[in-house]
Scaffold this motif. Structure first.
Motif, short mmCIF file in Angstrom:
data_model
loop_
_atom_site.label_atom_id
_atom_site.label_comp_id
_atom_site.label_asym_id
_atom_site.label_seq_id
_atom_site.Cartn_x
_atom_site.Cartn_y
_atom_site.Cartn_z
N LEU A 95 2.45 3.37 -7.83
CA LEU A 95 2.25 3.84 -9.34
C LEU A 95 3.73 3.78 -9.85
CD1 LEU A 95 0.04 6.84 -8.49
CD2 LEU A 95 -0.59 4.90 -9.79
N LYS A 96 3.88 3.03 -10.76
CA LYS A 96 5.37 2.83 -11.39
C LYS A 96 5.16 3.38 -12.84
CE LYS A 96 6.04 -1.19 -8.57
NZ LYS A 96 6.68 -2.50 -8.31
N GLY A 97 6.31 3.56 -13.35
CA GLY A 97 6.53 4.04 -14.87
C GLY A 97 5.98 5.41 -14.95
N LEU A 98 6.14 6.26 -13.91
CA LEU A 98 5.98 7.67 -14.22
C LEU A 98 7.29 8.37 -15.00
CD1 LEU A 98 5.01 8.68 -10.60
CD2 LEU A 98 3.45 7.91 -12.76
N SER A 99 6.85 9.49 -15.74
CA SER A 99 7.81 9.99 -16.46
C SER A 99 8.95 10.97 -15.65
CB SER A 99 7.25 10.89 -17.69
OG SER A 99 6.40 11.99 -17.17
N LYS A 100 8.27 11.48 -14.51
CA LYS A 100 9.10 12.45 -13.62
C LYS A 100 8.56 11.97 -12.25
CE LYS A 100 9.54 16.59 -16.44
NZ LYS A 100 9.23 17.98 -16.33
N PRO A 101 9.76 12.32 -11.14
CA PRO A 101 9.26 12.13 -9.83
C PRO A 101 8.25 13.09 -9.59
CG PRO A 101 11.35 13.14 -10.43
CD PRO A 101 11.18 12.83 -11.52
N PHE A 102 7.42 12.70 -8.56
CA PHE A 102 6.47 13.49 -7.97
C PHE A 102 6.89 14.36 -7.01
CE2 PHE A 102 2.45 14.52 -5.19
CZ PHE A 102 1.73 14.99 -6.18
N SER A 103 7.96 13.99 -6.21
CA SER A 103 8.65 14.84 -5.16
C SER A 103 10.06 14.26 -5.14
CB SER A 103 7.94 14.59 -4.05
OG SER A 103 8.18 13.07 -3.64
N GLU A 104 10.78 15.26 -4.38
CA GLU A 104 12.18 14.58 -4.48
C GLU A 104 12.36 13.14 -3.87
OE1 GLU A 104 16.01 15.96 -1.45
OE2 GLU A 104 14.45 17.28 -1.58
N LEU A 105 13.37 12.60 -4.75
CA LEU A 105 13.60 11.25 -4.50
C LEU A 105 14.04 10.79 -3.13
CD1 LEU A 105 15.27 10.49 -8.00
CD2 LEU A 105 13.01 9.89 -7.33
N ARG A 108 10.32 11.45 2.55
CA ARG A 108 8.94 10.95 2.63
C ARG A 108 8.29 12.17 2.96
NH1 ARG A 108 6.76 6.18 4.14
NH2 ARG A 108 8.83 5.30 4.16
N ILE A 109 7.09 12.34 2.25
CA ILE A 109 6.09 13.45 2.64
C ILE A 109 4.87 12.96 3.04
CG2 ILE A 109 4.90 15.14 1.17
CD1 ILE A 109 7.09 15.40 -0.76
N LYS A 110 4.12 13.76 4.04
CA LYS A 110 3.22 13.30 4.56
C LYS A 110 1.84 14.28 4.11
CE LYS A 110 2.55 11.70 8.47
NZ LYS A 110 2.21 10.24 8.43
N LEU A 116 4.00 9.67 1.29
CA LEU A 116 4.53 9.48 -0.10
C LEU A 116 5.77 9.53 -0.20
CD1 LEU A 116 2.81 11.32 -3.18
CD2 LEU A 116 5.35 11.71 -2.66
N VAL A 117 6.45 8.64 -1.09
CA VAL A 117 7.96 8.65 -1.24
C VAL A 117 8.11 8.11 -2.63
CG1 VAL A 117 10.01 7.27 -1.00
CG2 VAL A 117 8.47 7.54 1.05
N VAL A 127 5.92 6.08 -7.48
CA VAL A 127 5.52 6.71 -6.30
C VAL A 127 4.87 5.77 -5.31
CG1 VAL A 127 3.92 8.44 -5.53
CG2 VAL A 127 5.44 9.06 -7.39
N TYR A 128 5.28 5.68 -3.87
CA TYR A 128 4.56 4.81 -3.05
C TYR A 128 3.83 5.65 -2.28
CZ TYR A 128 7.36 1.07 -5.24
OH TYR A 128 7.96 0.48 -6.22
N LEU A 129 2.53 5.19 -2.01
CA LEU A 129 1.82 6.00 -1.12
C LEU A 129 1.43 4.94 -0.11
CD1 LEU A 129 -0.83 7.65 -3.81
CD2 LEU A 129 1.11 8.66 -2.49
N SER A 130 1.32 5.23 1.22
CA SER A 130 1.16 4.38 2.32
C SER A 130 0.33 4.71 3.41
CB SER A 130 2.14 3.63 2.69
OG SER A 130 3.06 4.60 3.28
N LEU A 131 -0.62 4.07 3.82
CA LEU A 131 -1.10 4.24 5.37
C LEU A 131 -0.80 3.13 6.28
CD1 LEU A 131 -4.97 4.64 3.99
CD2 LEU A 131 -3.49 6.50 5.24
N ASN A 132 -0.02 3.73 7.09
CA ASN A 132 0.66 2.68 8.12
C ASN A 132 -0.31 2.63 9.52
OD1 ASN A 132 2.16 1.00 10.07
ND2 ASN A 132 3.90 1.70 8.86
#
Length: 179
Positions: A95-105, A108-110, A116-117, A127-132
């Motif tokens: 998800l690109k072009g957000l007005s504020k960061p969702f979490s601390e820049l 990595r949050i699980k 989530l990063v 914000v990049y969400l991933s399933l590895n």
């Protein structure tokens, strides 16, 4: 004298309208960033839930053995990009072009199996969400180690997740197909 009163009333009405418009503009200028931030937060939370649903289907297929199939129906993608990478066995939602960061820049949050990063890119936030699955399964796309990016669409995507089996010498193969 009557023309002066009519002119004065007209000037007063125009001034009141301009003052009202100025106040509305000031309120919108102050409130719009909050509205955008709240909207972005809701979009990220919905994206996390969508990836959790995808992960649940993959886990169901893994648990039910070779030949089991599950459908991911109505995967809405109104904003952002979904990338399925069979080579690195990873599913990523950007998800690109957000007005504020969702979490601390950069942190990595699980959220369950979803990582989530938040990052900054071109004075905006992403914000990049991933399933590895790189150490757990061999994720394939349409039967091969392909990579595909799904763009936003007004029509929801549909995916089929199937267990292709595996043995002691190789990882379990889980195939994803767009239906």
């Amino acid at each position: 004298m009557k023309n002066r009163k009519k002119g004065q009333i007209l000037v007063e009405a125009v001034i009141y309208v301009l003052i009202g418009l100025a106040l509305i503009g000031i309120v919108l200028f102050a409130v719009k960033p909050k509205i955008d931030s709240s909207r972005d937060k809701v979009i990220v939370e919905q994206s996390i839930n969508s990836l959790k649903n995808f992960d649940d289907k993959i886990n169901e297929v893994m648990d039910n053995g070779k030949g089991s199939v599950r459908n991911v129906n109505d995967f809405s993608l109104k904003r952002g990009e979904l990338m399925i990478d069979g080579e690195s066995d990873e599913i990523t939602f950007a998800l690109k072009g957000l007005s504020k960061p969702f979490s601390e820049l950069g942190t990595r949050i699980k959220y369950g199996n979803v990582d989530l990063v938040s990052k900054t890119e071109n004075k905006k936030y992403s914000v990049y969400l991933s399933l590895n699955y790189s150490n757990a399964i061999n994720l394939t796309l349409n039967g091969g180690d392909d990579k595909k990016t799904f763009s936003p669409s007004s029509v929801p995507y549909r995916f089929s997740v199937s267990n292709e089996g595996g043995d002691r010498t190789r990882l379990l193969v889980i195939d994803i197909e767009q239906t």
